[in-house]
Motif scaffolding. Structure first.
Motif, short mmCIF file in Angstrom:
data_model
loop_
_atom_site.label_atom_id
_atom_site.label_comp_id
_atom_site.label_asym_id
_atom_site.label_seq_id
_atom_site.Cartn_x
_atom_site.Cartn_y
_atom_site.Cartn_z
N TYR A 192 38.83 7.51 3.70
CA TYR A 192 37.49 7.70 3.18
C TYR A 192 36.51 7.45 4.30
O TYR A 192 36.39 6.33 4.78
N LYS A 193 35.82 8.49 4.74
CA LYS A 193 34.89 8.36 5.86
C LYS A 193 33.47 8.08 5.41
O LYS A 193 32.57 8.04 6.21
N GLY A 194 33.26 7.89 4.13
CA GLY A 194 31.92 7.67 3.61
C GLY A 194 31.51 6.22 3.59
O GLY A 194 30.45 5.88 3.12
N SER A 195 32.37 5.33 4.09
CA SER A 195 32.02 3.92 4.06
C SER A 195 31.15 3.58 5.26
O SER A 195 31.14 4.28 6.27
N GLY A 196 30.42 2.49 5.16
CA GLY A 196 29.55 2.06 6.24
C GLY A 196 28.24 2.81 6.20
O GLY A 196 27.96 3.61 5.32
N ALA A 197 27.42 2.56 7.21
CA ALA A 197 26.11 3.21 7.30
C ALA A 197 26.29 4.69 7.62
O ALA A 197 27.16 5.05 8.41
N GLY A 217 31.43 18.81 19.64
CA GLY A 217 32.01 17.84 18.73
C GLY A 217 30.97 17.21 17.83
O GLY A 217 29.85 16.93 18.24
N VAL A 218 31.35 16.99 16.57
CA VAL A 218 30.51 16.31 15.60
C VAL A 218 31.23 15.03 15.19
O VAL A 218 32.39 15.05 14.81
N LEU A 219 30.53 13.91 15.30
CA LEU A 219 31.06 12.61 14.90
C LEU A 219 30.22 12.13 13.73
O LEU A 219 29.05 11.81 13.90
N ALA A 220 30.81 12.13 12.53
CA ALA A 220 30.01 11.84 11.34
C ALA A 220 30.86 11.20 10.26
O ALA A 220 32.09 11.30 10.27
N ASN A 221 30.18 10.55 9.34
CA ASN A 221 30.84 10.06 8.12
C ASN A 221 30.09 10.54 6.89
O ASN A 221 30.14 9.92 5.85
N VAL A 222 29.38 11.66 7.04
CA VAL A 222 28.59 12.26 5.96
C VAL A 222 28.84 13.78 5.94
O VAL A 222 29.38 14.34 6.90
N ASN A 223 28.39 14.43 4.87
CA ASN A 223 28.35 15.90 4.85
C ASN A 223 27.27 16.34 5.83
O ASN A 223 26.20 15.71 5.91
N TRP A 224 27.53 17.41 6.57
CA TRP A 224 26.55 17.91 7.52
C TRP A 224 26.52 19.44 7.51
O TRP A 224 27.46 20.09 7.08
N THR A 225 25.37 19.99 7.96
CA THR A 225 25.22 21.43 8.14
C THR A 225 24.61 21.67 9.51
O THR A 225 23.95 20.79 10.07
N GLY A 234 21.29 11.37 4.49
CA GLY A 234 20.84 10.03 4.83
C GLY A 234 20.77 9.73 6.32
O GLY A 234 20.73 8.57 6.71
N VAL A 235 20.74 10.76 7.17
CA VAL A 235 20.66 10.54 8.62
C VAL A 235 19.58 11.42 9.21
O VAL A 235 19.25 12.47 8.67
#
Length: 115
Positions: A26-31, A54-62, A106-107
């Protein structure tokens, strides 16, 4: 359980169902976080020239390109990933530039310049 670890229990009805072992990440944990591997890239001027970012994320992105000569795939994702950039032919001698804008839940938006 150690700090930061969580348990997920699945219940199945009916006997004889054996799925073996499953692992979940689950990559949605943390800030919420969205970062790019580079803020500036160069792509050759020839048709079909490619580059990756490269994209480094823990959220949905476009991601969107502000220029029609530069296509981006995939245009969205969740978590870490790689975006492929493909340029159309540059018929002019002058360099051209495109801005990629990445947005996420949220970013703050992130941008990369492609020349």
């Amino acid at each position: 359980l150690p700090a930061g670890r969580h348990v997920l229990r699945l219940a199945f009805e009916g006997g004889g169902f054996n799925i073996g072992r499953m692992t979940f990440t689950y990559k949605g944990s943390g800030a919420p976080s969205l970062q790019l591997s580079a803020e500036a890239l160069t792509v050759e001027a020839f048709a079909g020239s490619t580059q990756t970012l490269g994209v480094l994320a823990n959220v949905n992105w476009t991601v969107q390109s502000n220029q029609p000569w530069l296509t981006v795939a995939p245009a969205s994702g969740f978590g870490d990933g790689t975006v492929s950039l493909t340029a159309q032919d540059n018929p002019d001698a002058a360099p051209r530039s495109a801005t990629l804008t990445f947005t996420g839940n949220g970013v703050p938006a992130r941008q990369a310049t492609v020349t």
